[in-house]
Scaffold this active site. Structure first.
Site, PDB file in Angstrom:
ATOM      1  N   HIS A   1       3.439   6.466  -5.304  1.00  0.00           N
ATOM      2  CA  HIS A   1       2.959   6.839  -6.629  1.00  0.00           C
ATOM      3  C   HIS A   1       2.165   8.146  -6.539  1.00  0.00           C
ATOM      4  CE1 HIS A   1       0.757   5.336 -10.536  1.00  0.00           C
ATOM      5  NE2 HIS A   1       1.561   6.351 -10.765  1.00  0.00           N
TER       6      HIS A   1
ATOM      7  N   GLU B   1       0.822  -1.210   0.000  1.00  0.00           N
ATOM      8  CA  GLU B   1       0.000   0.000   0.000  1.00  0.00           C
ATOM      9  C   GLU B   1       0.855   1.260   0.000  1.00  0.00           C
ATOM     10  OE1 GLU B   1      -3.057  -0.026  -0.688  1.00  0.00           O
ATOM     11  OE2 GLU B   1      -3.249  -2.203  -0.554  1.00  0.00           O
TER      12      GLU B   1
END
Length: 675
Positions: A470, A464
């Site tokens: 990202h 996660e």
């Protein structure tokens, strides 16, 4: 009191002021947000000037600010800390928001302007820069696939279907949460929990106490297989947990999801036909890197036979060691016994070395620091949506990067699974920074006791946080291309790459220390962990592929085929049998009636994305190993050429820029023992 959604937050990084939000603010802000955006769109279409990027695309990108703010907070709460009021309002809002979305994407005048800009950009490549041209392409493609080019009668039916689909997906999620809570396994004899570690017993006792119950409560996780099945010694207890997990959504009564699934599949098939496609899977994959259901099927069917063969070999080995046949509820426990015999490795016994805070600080954050030069400072002056949420300020050599919010523990008001969200996505047009969140569902131990993670939970935390990286690094000029808004079958790629660091020797040695003594995990044990990474891949690949193929089977139905299906369980069994993966001892990772990813979570016809992205991931891991692993040079290349590009270009082109070629499937086959 002024509604907090009517203006940008005054908190650092535009962090939503969760403490200021009251229930009455939501409906008011949704009403005004939708009304304001329609006025903004009407102003665009009323402009008498010839359509161009500046008078059409830019104001469209700026539109809907209030709606974005309230929706972000509302759906964060509906997933992570819901209430009865939020659930009721969510069901009320679902068709209204679908209608609002359609009012924009099906607006004929707006589509005419965007279509003209799209044609002009194709005729004159110098008219726009690369990011602008890509944004126009994305806007045009999304509107076409949404039905903007249809006639009025078809648009009207499409609106009806979209509103109904949104209502059904909302109800599916509510039913699943309620049934998951109701089916938690209550135990009053501690002997029934033999094999659990003290921290797990504490968490089960705490879960029971939170509901006013004596004894212990085993709350269910989203996947079929509960993590405690590998250590619980009592086969009856294991069978009860497995049966409860598999009963979700299929027992009849108020929480049953079978009729919802059938209606949802039929509505999606009808919508696909309206849009000119055979089935829903064709619509979805048309706007993914896969391109078509045939490409997805080619990958999944290539992997299914070797996965099934490997699972059969594993079953035979488990039966030989245990001396008995293997059932679904016994598989994980038997696999733990074989792992101990073959590798002298008991992963459950490693939990004292995986204390959550050390894994976070000296594992997850440490790897990000070595790769990207990041530092993390906890902001105790800032609050998330719940007092359990922690807020970290993230910086690098150039200054502030954004905020990272972590909500680690399970609770009845939180849906199952683990996920990442963007609260604010960095973009230049609106001047927004980055705020990302991670939600997990780790059982909370009693006050004063340490949170000790399983190996799977360690890997989930790294996974996660890959999504979080990202979102933190993504840099776009325009909001529609910001954050992790990339193709669904690419979005799992960065997170899967980040899992590699959990077992990387330098990282593992830094965080795997006994929570009481500080003793480092023995180097021999660490090596055996890495040696055992392929153990059990037949089972894990098979349970995943079953779910992915189920998703494709449901969403590969055309209108007539969908109408003919009347029994969910029979359809599921037949689909798995056709794939050669039907196996009573290996149930799907998610069965139909609790498959939240595809019936309420936005992964409809897209659950294949995990293994599709894993082709890229495994090839990228090979690149890191070939080029020196965990260092700033490699991290900066990965950040600049992949993570930072957000949705501003074709993700496969970004991958080629990073890797120097297209991805090869061989590293994936080797990793999963399928070569």
């Amino acid at each position: 009191m002024t509604n907090p959604f009517f203006a940008d937050s005054a908190l650092p990084y535009l962090l939503p002021d969760f403490a200021a939000v009251r229930d009455e603010h939501y409906r008011e802000a949704f009403d005004r947000g939708m009304a304001d955006q329609l006025v903004e769109v009407a102003a665009i279409t009323a402009d008498a000037a010839p359509p161009d990027f500046e008078n059409t695309i830019v104001p469209l990108e700026r539109s809907g600010a209030i709606l974005d703010r309230v929706a972000t907070v509302f759906y964060t709460l509906s997933s992570a800390d819901t209430t009865e009021y939020i659930q009721e309002l969510e069901e009320e809002l679902a068709p209204r928001l679908a209608a609002h979305h359609d009012a924009i994407v099906l607006d004929a005048a707006l589509f005419a302007r965007i279509d003209a800009i799209h044609r002009a950009a194709q005729e004159d490549a110098e008219r726009l820069d690369d990011e602008q041209r890509y944004l126009v392409h994305r806007r045009h493609t999304e509107m076409v696939l949404a039905g903007a080019a249809l006639g009025d009668a078809d648009k009207e039916r499409l609106r009806e279907l979209n509103q109904r689909i949104s209502t059904l997906t909302t109800r599916f999620e509510k039913h699943l949460l309620d049934d998951t809570n109701e089916l938690a396994v209550h135990l009053t004899d501690e002997s029934e929990l033999a094999g659990l570690a003290p921290g797990e017993l504490s968490a089960a006792h705490e879960a029971a106490a939170s509901r006013g119950l004596d004894g212990w409560l085993v709350t269910l996780v989203l996947p079929t297989g509960h993590p405690w099945l590998g250590t619980l010694e009592n086969p009856t207890t294991r069978a009860r947990i497995m049966a409860a997990s598999r009963a979700r959504g299929i027992r009849g009564g108020d929480h049953d999801n079978t009729d919802l699934v059938l209606e949802l599949v039929r509505a999606r098939a009808e919508r696909a036909r309206l849009l000119g496609f055979r089935d829903h899977a064709s619509v979805v994959t048309a706007d993914e890197t896969a391109g078509s259901p045939a490409a997805v099927a080619a990958l999944l069917t290539r992997l299914a036979p070797p996965a099934a063969r490997n699972a059969d070999a594993e079953r035979a080995e488990l039966a030989e060691v245990t001396g008995s046949s293997i059932t679904a509820s016994d598989w994980a426990f038997a696999a733990s016994a074989v792992r101990r015999e073959r590798y002298d490795l008991d992963t459950a016994a490693l939990r004292p070395w995986f204390e959550a805070e050390r894994v976070l600080q000296d594992g997850v954050f440490f790897a990000a620091s070595r790769l990207f030069g990041l530092s993390f400072f906890e902001r105790t002056d800032l609050r998330g949506w719940n007092d359990e949420v922690r807020v970290f300020e993230v910086s690098d050599d150039d200054g502030a990067v954004g905020l990272f919010l972590l909500d680690l523990y399970t609770r009845d008001s939180k849906r199952g699974g683990a996920w990442m969200n963007s609260l604010v996505a960095r973009n230049e047009l609106l001047g927004h920074p980055s705020i990302v969140t991670n939600n997990l569902n780790v059982p909370r131990p009693a006050a004063g006791e340490p949170t000790l993670l399983t190996l799977d939970e360690v890997e989930t935390l790294f996974h996660e946080f890959g999504h979080a990286l990202h979102g933190l690094f993504a840099h776009a000029r325009y909001p529609s291309l910001a954050g992790t808004r990339v193709f669904r079958d690419f979005v799992e790629f960065p997170s899967q790459v980040n899992e590699m660091w959990a077992m990387w020797p330098e990282v593992l040695a830094n965080y795997a220390r006994h929570h009481e003594t500080g003793e480092a995990l023995d180097a021999g044990v660490a090596q055996r962990l890495r040696d055992a990474e392929r153990f059990g891949q037949g089972f894990r690949t098979s349970e995943y592929l079953q779910a992915a193929l189920l998703d494709q089977a449901w969403h590969g139905l055309d209108v007539e085929e969908a109408a003919a299906v009347t029994d969910v369980a029979s359809f599921e069994a037949a689909a798995l049998a056709r794939a050669g993966l039907a196996d009573d001892a290996i149930p799907p990772r998610y069965a139909t009636t609790y498959f939240a990813h595809v019936f309420s979570g936005g992964y409809d016809a897209g659950y294949y994305s995990y293994i599709w992205s894993e082709v890229l991931d495994a090839d990228t891991v090979e690149w890191f190993r070939e080029n020196g692993g965990l260092n700033r040079e490699n991290g900066e290349r990965f950040r600049r050429r992949l993570l930072q590009t957000a949705g501003t270009r074709d993700p496969l082109a970004a991958f080629r820029d990073f890797r120097g070629r297209d991805a090869r499937i061989e590293p994936l086959l080797e990793r999963r023992g399928l070569s």
